[in-house]
Design a protein around this motif. Sequence first.
Motif, PDB file in Angstrom:
ATOM      1  N   GLN A 341     -25.556 -32.718  12.546  1.00  0.00           N
ATOM      2  CA  GLN A 341     -25.714 -32.797  14.116  1.00  0.00           C
ATOM      3  C   GLN A 341     -25.064 -31.582  14.564  1.00  0.00           C
ATOM      4  N   THR A 342     -23.693 -31.536  13.944  1.00  0.00           N
ATOM      5  CA  THR A 342     -22.705 -30.388  14.206  1.00  0.00           C
ATOM      6  C   THR A 342     -23.230 -28.947  13.667  1.00  0.00           C
ATOM      7  N   ALA A 343     -23.857 -29.406  12.750  1.00  0.00           N
ATOM      8  CA  ALA A 343     -24.278 -27.879  12.127  1.00  0.00           C
ATOM      9  C   ALA A 343     -25.585 -27.362  12.756  1.00  0.00           C
ATOM     10  N   VAL A 344     -26.505 -28.108  13.241  1.00  0.00           N
ATOM     11  CA  VAL A 344     -27.515 -27.792  13.929  1.00  0.00           C
ATOM     12  C   VAL A 344     -27.203 -26.986  15.241  1.00  0.00           C
ATOM     13  N   LEU A 345     -25.956 -27.590  16.057  1.00  0.00           N
ATOM     14  CA  LEU A 345     -25.369 -27.036  17.044  1.00  0.00           C
ATOM     15  C   LEU A 345     -25.044 -25.728  17.080  1.00  0.00           C
ATOM     16  N   ASN A 346     -24.399 -25.691  15.931  1.00  0.00           N
ATOM     17  CA  ASN A 346     -23.753 -24.356  15.328  1.00  0.00           C
ATOM     18  C   ASN A 346     -24.786 -22.944  15.211  1.00  0.00           C
ATOM     19  N   LEU A 347     -26.046 -23.605  15.163  1.00  0.00           N
ATOM     20  CA  LEU A 347     -27.200 -22.521  15.297  1.00  0.00           C
ATOM     21  C   LEU A 347     -27.325 -21.892  16.647  1.00  0.00           C
ATOM     22  N   PHE A 348     -26.976 -22.408  17.698  1.00  0.00           N
ATOM     23  CA  PHE A 348     -27.235 -21.915  18.910  1.00  0.00           C
ATOM     24  C   PHE A 348     -26.272 -22.142  19.796  1.00  0.00           C
ATOM     25  N   VAL A 349     -25.013 -22.654  19.461  1.00  0.00           N
ATOM     26  CA  VAL A 349     -23.793 -23.009  20.352  1.00  0.00           C
ATOM     27  C   VAL A 349     -22.521 -22.277  19.697  1.00  0.00           C
ATOM     28  N   SER A 350     -21.924 -21.525  20.713  1.00  0.00           N
ATOM     29  CA  SER A 350     -20.489 -21.193  20.356  1.00  0.00           C
ATOM     30  C   SER A 350     -19.239 -22.577  20.352  1.00  0.00           C
ATOM     31  N   VAL A 351     -19.187 -22.913  19.171  1.00  0.00           N
ATOM     32  CA  VAL A 351     -18.172 -24.022  19.243  1.00  0.00           C
ATOM     33  C   VAL A 351     -16.668 -23.707  19.359  1.00  0.00           C
ATOM     34  N   LYS A 352     -16.043 -24.165  20.458  1.00  0.00           N
ATOM     35  CA  LYS A 352     -14.895 -23.894  20.682  1.00  0.00           C
ATOM     36  C   LYS A 352     -13.835 -24.957  20.105  1.00  0.00           C
ATOM     37  N   SER A 353     -14.155 -26.223  20.089  1.00  0.00           N
ATOM     38  CA  SER A 353     -13.173 -27.369  19.617  1.00  0.00           C
ATOM     39  C   SER A 353     -14.015 -28.298  19.078  1.00  0.00           C
ATOM     40  N   ARG A 354     -13.403 -29.062  18.028  1.00  0.00           N
ATOM     41  CA  ARG A 354     -14.010 -30.204  17.431  1.00  0.00           C
ATOM     42  C   ARG A 354     -12.673 -31.533  17.368  1.00  0.00           C
ATOM     43  N   PHE A 355     -13.046 -32.388  17.789  1.00  0.00           N
ATOM     44  CA  PHE A 355     -12.098 -33.656  17.865  1.00  0.00           C
ATOM     45  C   PHE A 355     -13.126 -34.804  16.799  1.00  0.00           C
ATOM     46  N   PRO A 356     -12.428 -35.949  16.721  1.00  0.00           N
ATOM     47  CA  PRO A 356     -13.001 -36.917  15.549  1.00  0.00           C
ATOM     48  C   PRO A 356     -14.547 -37.239  15.969  1.00  0.00           C
ATOM     49  N   ASN A 357     -14.870 -37.252  17.352  1.00  0.00           N
ATOM     50  CA  ASN A 357     -16.150 -37.720  17.763  1.00  0.00           C
ATOM     51  C   ASN A 357     -16.535 -36.900  18.944  1.00  0.00           C
ATOM     52  N   LEU A 358     -16.123 -35.583  19.033  1.00  0.00           N
ATOM     53  CA  LEU A 358     -16.458 -34.851  20.299  1.00  0.00           C
ATOM     54  C   LEU A 358     -16.535 -33.345  19.559  1.00  0.00           C
ATOM     55  N   VAL A 359     -17.808 -32.648  19.954  1.00  0.00           N
ATOM     56  CA  VAL A 359     -17.641 -31.131  19.646  1.00  0.00           C
ATOM     57  C   VAL A 359     -17.758 -30.579  21.012  1.00  0.00           C
ATOM     58  N   VAL A 360     -16.965 -29.298  21.394  1.00  0.00           N
ATOM     59  CA  VAL A 360     -16.986 -28.904  22.736  1.00  0.00           C
ATOM     60  C   VAL A 360     -17.459 -27.335  22.311  1.00  0.00           C
ATOM     61  N   GLY A 361     -18.217 -26.742  23.132  1.00  0.00           N
ATOM     62  CA  GLY A 361     -18.602 -25.428  22.873  1.00  0.00           C
ATOM     63  C   GLY A 361     -19.545 -25.018  24.165  1.00  0.00           C
ATOM     64  N   SER A 362     -19.861 -23.809  24.057  1.00  0.00           N
ATOM     65  CA  SER A 362     -20.544 -23.155  24.989  1.00  0.00           C
ATOM     66  C   SER A 362     -21.891 -22.328  24.630  1.00  0.00           C
ATOM     67  N   ILE A 363     -22.937 -22.270  25.462  1.00  0.00           N
ATOM     68  CA  ILE A 363     -24.210 -21.546  25.081  1.00  0.00           C
ATOM     69  C   ILE A 363     -24.008 -20.224  25.699  1.00  0.00           C
ATOM     70  N   THR A 364     -23.661 -19.158  24.966  1.00  0.00           N
ATOM     71  CA  THR A 364     -23.530 -17.825  25.313  1.00  0.00           C
ATOM     72  C   THR A 364     -24.849 -16.859  25.080  1.00  0.00           C
ATOM     73  N   ARG A 365     -24.585 -15.611  25.460  1.00  0.00           N
ATOM     74  CA  ARG A 365     -25.698 -14.821  24.867  1.00  0.00           C
ATOM     75  C   ARG A 365     -25.572 -14.376  23.690  1.00  0.00           C
TER      76      ARG A 365
END
Length: 484
Positions: A341-365
């Motif tokens: 799931q994290t790899a899929v998000l990497n396709l269109f999300v700019s990931v900022k932080s990763r925690f044991p059960n949380l991924v934080v990022g932003s949708i950017t241009r």
Amino acid sequence: MISEGRGGRRGGRTSSARASTSMTTRHALLPFLQSQSQTALTRLYQRPSSCLSIFRLLGPIERQIVMNLLWLEASVPTSALASWVSREGKTPFDDALATLTALHILANAAVKLTLSPAFKTSMRHAVTGGGASASFGVPADLDEKRAPPSVEALDNHALERWETILHYMVSSGTGQTPSRPSQGVLYLLQRSGLMAPNIGQQLQITSPGFQFLLHTPHAQLWELLLQYLQMVEERQMDLVEVLSFLFMLSTMELGRDYSTEFLSETQKAMLEDLRDYGLIWQRKANSRRFCPTRLATTLTSSLPPLPTAAGTGAGSSGQAQGFIILETNYRLYAYTDNPLQTAVLNLFVSVKSRFPNLVVGSITRDSVRKALANGITAEQIISYLTTYAHPQMRKNKPLLPVTVQDQIRLWELERNRVKSQEGYLYTQFASHADYEYVLNYAKQLDTVLWENSAKRCFFGRLEGHANIRGFIERRTGGNPGVNG
């Protein structure tokens, strides 16, 4: 098996509500089977496991018709069965008859209804357990030293193989180096259009491939298997043997060893491919016994193929609960620890932080433009975010912030503002009259993409160049005098 396959009678009429269910849950394999010849289907129907598996794939109305005719020795007038159907259910009933006729399960549905002899005989054996056929597989002899793996071990094996395929799809082209599937799997992904080589000849996910990730694991598996069936002829394999083996696997018992000695040469050759897909487990490549995994035993069942999976498939636990929260400031929080799931998000999300059960990022241009460059569309990104929205998000109306949806679409429009098209630029006309004369001819051919009367030039499509050049040569006596 009987309880799963038996349609039976409920009341005296076929309701339109159940009829609509039949049409909306049509299995993807049925159109492929309908395209096969009657000879091939008759051969397939000689195996009880194949008949039972196809019966499971049919809709409720088709199954009810089959069960009502299965134990009749004589044919039934079509009008007699049609009298049970309500007015609202007539169209679905006719569609069901057409489906069964196209599958050559019904011998003739125009006047009288009767099952084809091969299907009737094999289906009776499947329901009653009669016959001496080994179409349901031959269990291997018990070996105390080499006991079959546990159901949990089989599930882990299937999950590992299947997620290797999905993880490679979403990670390829991003600079990551996930576990690489076998060459046969990569060829299948490329043939199915789910992946394609980029400029550097490295395989990367395509727009259909991203849409593939939104499907249930069951639908994903059948999409690959259908492409596998399309390749059977070029690999000089017997299609009936391939189909019958897949149907055989779907009727086998999970956690039990089966012998390879009674398999045909085609089916033995399939073992290597099915190992790569995670459908079977073998101790060694040349082992004379194998175990089907849950991916195989649920091929024609409504049960989930990977009950322990936390992957991206629509039938997994990840989607059932939802894990994505999206804010109006384009901030995204994904409550997941699954690498796929994290790899899929990497396709269109700019990931900022990763925690044991949380991924934080932003949708950017930049992150959206990167996804667009990989063939992913704005609507697919929005669909993914909607599909996997957190339960808290589902209280919102609309579900996703409108500003974020609109901006993703605007970024796509921004990228698609300029379109390139091959063609020829025609310049240096001797006079304005010559320019107008040739331009009017090109317009008649509908090949003009751009024109500038002041500079006496126009741009035409590539496919119209031969006609335009020939017209100019005829007008000028073989000396065009025009650059094009």
